[in-house]
Write a protein that holds these residues in place. Structure first.
Motif, PDB file in Angstrom:
ATOM      1  N   ALA A 349       0.192  -1.043  -0.032  1.00 11.66           N
ATOM      2  CA  ALA A 349       0.078  -0.073  -0.248  1.00 11.66           C
ATOM      3  C   ALA A 349       0.663   1.541   0.179  1.00 11.66           C
ATOM      4  O   ALA A 349       0.731   2.479  -1.145  1.00 11.66           O
ATOM      5  N   LEU A 350       1.986   0.980   0.976  1.00  8.60           N
ATOM      6  CA  LEU A 350       2.728   2.596   0.924  1.00  8.60           C
ATOM      7  C   LEU A 350       3.146   2.472  -0.404  1.00  8.60           C
ATOM      8  O   LEU A 350       3.746   3.984  -0.740  1.00  8.60           O
ATOM      9  N   TRP A 351       3.692   1.801  -0.738  1.00  6.95           N
ATOM     10  CA  TRP A 351       4.777   1.540  -2.483  1.00  6.95           C
ATOM     11  C   TRP A 351       3.931   2.050  -3.540  1.00  6.95           C
ATOM     12  O   TRP A 351       4.287   3.339  -4.184  1.00  6.95           O
ATOM     13  N   GLY A 352       2.618   1.889  -3.456  1.00 11.06           N
ATOM     14  CA  GLY A 352       1.323   2.694  -4.094  1.00 11.06           C
ATOM     15  C   GLY A 352       0.891   3.950  -3.828  1.00 11.06           C
ATOM     16  O   GLY A 352       1.678   5.202  -4.949  1.00 11.06           O
ATOM     17  N   TYR A 353       0.911   4.628  -2.815  1.00  6.72           N
ATOM     18  CA  TYR A 353       0.585   5.732  -2.578  1.00  6.72           C
ATOM     19  C   TYR A 353       2.382   6.676  -2.756  1.00  6.72           C
ATOM     20  O   TYR A 353       1.769   7.469  -3.146  1.00  6.72           O
ATOM     21  N   ALA A 354       3.343   6.397  -2.636  1.00  7.32           N
ATOM     22  CA  ALA A 354       4.379   7.525  -2.480  1.00  7.32           C
ATOM     23  C   ALA A 354       4.329   7.530  -4.022  1.00  7.32           C
ATOM     24  O   ALA A 354       5.150   8.702  -4.827  1.00  7.32           O
ATOM     25  N   SER A 355       3.708   6.377  -5.275  1.00  9.94           N
ATOM     26  CA  SER A 355       4.291   6.942  -6.027  1.00  9.94           C
ATOM     27  C   SER A 355       3.345   7.845  -6.553  1.00  9.94           C
ATOM     28  O   SER A 355       3.719   8.960  -7.466  1.00  9.94           O
ATOM     29  N   TRP A 356       2.338   7.350  -5.860  1.00  7.09           N
ATOM     30  CA  TRP A 356       1.323   8.742  -6.354  1.00  7.09           C
ATOM     31  C   TRP A 356       1.380   9.921  -5.971  1.00  7.09           C
ATOM     32  O   TRP A 356       1.465  11.054  -7.002  1.00  7.09           O
ATOM     33  N   SER A 357       2.237   9.780  -4.716  1.00  8.70           N
ATOM     34  CA  SER A 357       2.254  10.980  -4.239  1.00  8.70           C
ATOM     35  C   SER A 357       3.458  12.146  -4.676  1.00  8.70           C
ATOM     36  O   SER A 357       3.577  12.994  -5.157  1.00  8.70           O
ATOM     37  N   THR A 358       4.115  11.354  -5.548  1.00  2.00           N
ATOM     38  CA  THR A 358       5.469  11.718  -6.147  1.00  2.00           C
ATOM     39  C   THR A 358       4.501  12.589  -7.742  1.00  2.00           C
ATOM     40  O   THR A 358       5.316  13.884  -7.744  1.00  2.00           O
ATOM     41  N   MET A 359       3.318  12.185  -8.111  1.00  3.91           N
ATOM     42  CA  MET A 359       2.633  12.932  -8.983  1.00  3.91           C
ATOM     43  C   MET A 359       2.291  14.037  -8.782  1.00  3.91           C
ATOM     44  O   MET A 359       2.280  15.061  -8.863  1.00  3.91           O
ATOM     45  N   GLY A 360       1.676  14.168  -6.878  1.00  2.00           N
ATOM     46  CA  GLY A 360       0.986  14.619  -7.267  1.00  2.00           C
ATOM     47  C   GLY A 360       1.858  16.374  -6.579  1.00  2.00           C
ATOM     48  O   GLY A 360       1.418  17.315  -6.533  1.00  2.00           O
ATOM     49  N   LEU A 361       3.154  15.986  -6.075  1.00  3.12           N
ATOM     50  CA  LEU A 361       4.095  17.062  -5.505  1.00  3.12           C
ATOM     51  C   LEU A 361       4.805  17.938  -7.171  1.00  3.12           C
ATOM     52  O   LEU A 361       5.307  18.527  -6.943  1.00  3.12           O
ATOM     53  N   THR A 362       4.836  16.613  -7.960  1.00  2.79           N
ATOM     54  CA  THR A 362       5.550  17.152  -9.765  1.00  2.79           C
ATOM     55  C   THR A 362       4.286  17.774  -9.824  1.00  2.79           C
ATOM     56  O   THR A 362       4.547  19.055 -10.653  1.00  2.79           O
ATOM     57  N   LEU A 363       3.260  17.869 -10.577  1.00  5.90           N
ATOM     58  CA  LEU A 363       2.481  18.884 -11.156  1.00  5.90           C
ATOM     59  C   LEU A 363       1.947  19.861 -10.477  1.00  5.90           C
ATOM     60  O   LEU A 363       1.786  21.013 -11.760  1.00  5.90           O
ATOM     61  N   PRO A 364       2.100  21.075  -9.769  1.00  4.92           N
ATOM     62  CA  PRO A 364       2.771  22.118  -9.002  1.00  4.92           C
ATOM     63  C   PRO A 364       3.479  22.573 -10.608  1.00  4.92           C
ATOM     64  O   PRO A 364       3.195  23.587 -11.067  1.00  4.92           O
ATOM     65  N   SER A 365       4.488  21.858 -10.526  1.00  3.74           N
ATOM     66  CA  SER A 365       5.889  23.008 -11.020  1.00  3.74           C
ATOM     67  C   SER A 365       5.429  22.398 -12.829  1.00  3.74           C
ATOM     68  O   SER A 365       6.148  22.968 -14.000  1.00  3.74           O
ATOM     69  N   ASP A 366       4.469  21.377 -12.515  1.00  4.18           N
ATOM     70  CA  ASP A 366       4.159  21.292 -14.622  1.00  4.18           C
ATOM     71  C   ASP A 366       3.002  22.347 -15.105  1.00  4.18           C
ATOM     72  O   ASP A 366       2.983  22.173 -15.987  1.00  4.18           O
TER      73      ASP A 366
END
Length: 434
Positions: A349-366
């Motif tokens: 579960a945490l593996w999937g969460y962290a993958s999602w979180s990386t996208m969430g943190l990247t989106l503002p700069s995109d």
């Protein structure tokens, strides 16, 4: 609406990547910032079984202490993002690290629910600046195709810091007393502060950055440096922008998952699985390693998709869609009888969460000009912190009155709703510019 000063050039990024290293030194420095940040943050959570036993704290008491941190942390994300956009990341992160380190040292003097809550509240003020500052730095120093990898690097520090806390903090507490654990994690933050001031300068003033690297960075950025709007018009523009609300809702519906596992896992292993402090040290670090792998999984896959021709925003969205599925594994974790099976499901579960979180943190700069990245990141963190604080407090009440089961259920379902929000609201930057 915005003044654009750069164009995308993936070929240039690929050609010059080997000779350009300054930005990677900076992002690895941010990685260690996140490591020390999480060591400080996790010290209380790891020691909560010992502290709760000494001071006869209930789960509701623990929820109040943890919630105090999250409330100040959330407010600092909002105000801190605006603050960082004004004064810059060098000074802003230096002040933040100094504050959270000193506060953590003084937490060793706490002796009641009230004093622990006060120190945790102060800790949240300092630590709330780390992610908006790191996201802003990545937006300024990295081309679009490299941003998800850069975010994965600094964000993975949370997993490494959490794992190290689970490994190191219990042994310090056993050998020297739990108060010295707070001193240890605080001193590490002061060491990082010295390193940061020696290494970091803004892109246009850094003495070690080459002209080639500056050209590489500028050519690979899809969003402008500055927004045309200032003052009230700036806020009205953000309030009308669906991308802003997509980022905010996405973070608000996923971060509580992380808070749940980070804050409550050691206590859960003690309560529901009968782990001693020594056994927590042996096993509680493993889910954080899984999360660390998840950070890089999301970052590398989205970067690969972009290099293969997929649009930046589409790559981020589809990684979110795939990543929310493993998080569902946390639901049965509370019900399986074998403790190792439960840990395996939590890791997945945490593996999937962290993958999602990386996208969430990247989106503002995109999606936003560089002078808005910390503000949008801060706004999303504010919303996530408030929801997370409510969830953390609710978990304490649920455990006292029911069990951990409902909390695992909610933590498993939230990212599905977050992904729906991402797909419905977020559009590529160029489609939002009139």
């Amino acid at each position: 609406m915005f003044t654009n000063v750069s164009t995308s050039s993936p070929q240039l990024v690929k050609k010059d990547r080997k000779q350009s290293k300054t930005r990677w030194w900076i992002v690895w420095t941010l990685f260690f910032s996140t490591v020390t940040n999480y060591l400080s943050r996790q010290t209380f959570s790891v020691l909560s079984p010992m502290i709760a036993s000494e001071y006869h704290l209930t789960h509701t008491d623990i929820g109040k202490i943890l919630g105090a941190f999250q409330i100040s942390y959330a407010v600092t994300w909002l105000l801190g993002g605006i603050f960082l956009d004004k004064i810059g990341t060098r000074l802003g992160l230096a002040l933040a690290a100094g504050l959270w380190s000193l506060v953590n040292i003084f937490t060793g003097f706490a002796h009641s629910v009230f004093s622990f809550s006060i120190f945790r509240f102060a800790l949240g003020i300092g630590e709330g600046l780390n992610w908006p500052g790191a996201s802003k730095t990545v937006a300024e120093w990295f081309p679009s195709a490299e941003r998800s990898t850069a975010v994965a690097i600094f964000d993975s520090g949370s997993s490494v810091g959490g794992a190290l806390a689970a490994l190191i903090i219990p042994w310090i507490a056993i050998m020297f007393g739990w108060r010295w654990s707070f001193v240890f994690s605080g001193v590490l933050g002061l060491v990082w502060l010295i390193v940061w001031l020696r290494i970091y300068q803004p892109l246009d003033r850094h003495t070690r950055v080459t002209e080639e690297e500056v050209s590489l960075i500028r050519a690979g950025q899809d969003t402008p440096i500055k927004s045309e709007h200032q003052g009230l018009a700036r806020w009205i523009s953000l309030a009308k922008n669906p991308n802003c609300w997509g980022v905010v809702l996405g973070r608000a519906l996923t971060d509580p998952i992380w808070w749940f596992y980070v804050f409550w896992l050691p206590q859960y292993l003690s309560d529901a699985r009968g782990f001693s402090l020594q056994r927590i040290a042996l096993f509680a670090w493993i889910p954080f390693v899984a999360a660390d792998l998840g950070n890089f999984t999301g970052g590398l896959i989205s970067g690969y998709c972009i290099r293969r021709g997929m649009s930046v925003v589409s790559a981020r969205k589809w990684v979110c869609a795939i990543s929310c599925l493993p998080v569902l594994a946390g639901i049965p974790a509370a019900h399986v009888h074998n403790v190792y099976s439960a840990l395996a499901l939590i890791c997945f579960a945490l593996w999937g969460y962290a993958s999602w979180s990386t996208m969430g943190l990247t989106l503002p700069s995109d999606l936003f000009p560089q002078d808005l990245v910390a503000t949008v990141t801060g706004f999303s963190g504010f919303a996530a912190g408030l929801v997370g604080a409510g969830f953390t407090f609710a978990v304490g009440i649920l455990v006292d009155k029911v069990s951990y089961g409902p909390a695992f259920l909610v933590a498993g379902l939230l990212p599905v709703l977050a992904t729906v929000c991402i797909f419905l609201l977020i559009r590529p930057y160029k489609e939002t510019v009139q």
